[in-house]
Scaffold this motif. Sequence first.
Motif, PDB file in Angstrom:
ATOM      1  N   PHE A  54     -21.664 -35.909  28.351  1.00  0.00           N
ATOM      2  CA  PHE A  54     -20.320 -35.815  29.373  1.00  0.00           C
ATOM      3  C   PHE A  54     -20.153 -37.137  29.838  1.00  0.00           C
ATOM      4  N   MET A  55     -21.081 -38.126  30.357  1.00  0.00           N
ATOM      5  CA  MET A  55     -21.048 -39.271  30.834  1.00  0.00           C
ATOM      6  C   MET A  55     -20.875 -40.347  29.670  1.00  0.00           C
ATOM      7  N   ILE A  56     -21.351 -40.075  28.596  1.00  0.00           N
ATOM      8  CA  ILE A  56     -21.014 -41.236  27.568  1.00  0.00           C
ATOM      9  C   ILE A  56     -19.437 -40.874  26.916  1.00  0.00           C
ATOM     10  N   LEU A  57     -19.160 -39.662  26.878  1.00  0.00           N
ATOM     11  CA  LEU A  57     -17.665 -39.215  26.473  1.00  0.00           C
ATOM     12  C   LEU A  57     -16.600 -39.790  27.559  1.00  0.00           C
ATOM     13  N   GLY A  58     -16.992 -39.692  28.775  1.00  0.00           N
ATOM     14  CA  GLY A  58     -16.171 -40.048  29.974  1.00  0.00           C
ATOM     15  C   GLY A  58     -16.025 -41.654  29.935  1.00  0.00           C
ATOM     16  N   ILE A  59     -17.102 -42.348  29.519  1.00  0.00           N
ATOM     17  CA  ILE A  59     -16.958 -43.674  29.456  1.00  0.00           C
ATOM     18  C   ILE A  59     -16.277 -44.367  28.373  1.00  0.00           C
ATOM     19  N   ILE A  60     -16.425 -43.538  27.263  1.00  0.00           N
ATOM     20  CA  ILE A  60     -15.726 -44.031  26.048  1.00  0.00           C
ATOM     21  C   ILE A  60     -14.137 -43.557  26.268  1.00  0.00           C
ATOM     22  N   PHE A  61     -13.765 -42.483  26.801  1.00  0.00           N
ATOM     23  CA  PHE A  61     -12.326 -41.883  26.836  1.00  0.00           C
ATOM     24  C   PHE A  61     -11.604 -42.915  28.067  1.00  0.00           C
ATOM     25  N   THR A  62     -12.520 -43.607  28.943  1.00  0.00           N
ATOM     26  CA  THR A  62     -11.763 -44.158  30.026  1.00  0.00           C
ATOM     27  C   THR A  62     -11.499 -45.410  29.750  1.00  0.00           C
ATOM     28  N   ILE A  63     -12.446 -46.157  28.791  1.00  0.00           N
ATOM     29  CA  ILE A  63     -12.072 -47.415  28.369  1.00  0.00           C
ATOM     30  C   ILE A  63     -11.049 -47.265  27.218  1.00  0.00           C
ATOM     31  N   ALA A  64     -11.195 -46.316  26.349  1.00  0.00           N
ATOM     32  CA  ALA A  64     -10.033 -46.047  25.500  1.00  0.00           C
ATOM     33  C   ALA A  64      -8.882 -46.025  26.197  1.00  0.00           C
ATOM     34  N   GLY A  65      -8.635 -45.176  27.141  1.00  0.00           N
ATOM     35  CA  GLY A  65      -7.447 -45.005  27.965  1.00  0.00           C
ATOM     36  C   GLY A  65      -6.853 -46.425  28.531  1.00  0.00           C
ATOM     37  N   ILE A  66      -7.671 -47.128  29.058  1.00  0.00           N
ATOM     38  CA  ILE A  66      -7.367 -48.485  29.779  1.00  0.00           C
ATOM     39  C   ILE A  66      -6.773 -49.460  28.389  1.00  0.00           C
ATOM     40  N   VAL A  67      -7.734 -49.446  27.449  1.00  0.00           N
ATOM     41  CA  VAL A  67      -7.159 -50.415  26.468  1.00  0.00           C
ATOM     42  C   VAL A  67      -5.869 -50.068  26.016  1.00  0.00           C
TER      43      VAL A  67
END
Length: 60
Positions: free
Chosen positions: A39-52
């Motif tokens: 969940f931590m890895i997915l959260g980081i990926i989704f957060t970065i992707a959302g910001i981009v």
Amino acid sequence: MFNVNIFTAIIVLIMGIYDLAYAFNRRKQPTNKGGIKAFMILGIIFTIAGIVMIIRVLMR
């Protein structure tokens, strides 16, 4: 490269923040230690992707 809708970007960002919050709140529980890293890895990926995605929408 591809067109992104602002609502898609916001949903991806919210999902990333939700996954990070879920992992952060569950880290002290001894029963489910295996899924916290995922969940931590997915959260980081989704957060970065959302910001981009939001930046790409605002740059158009």
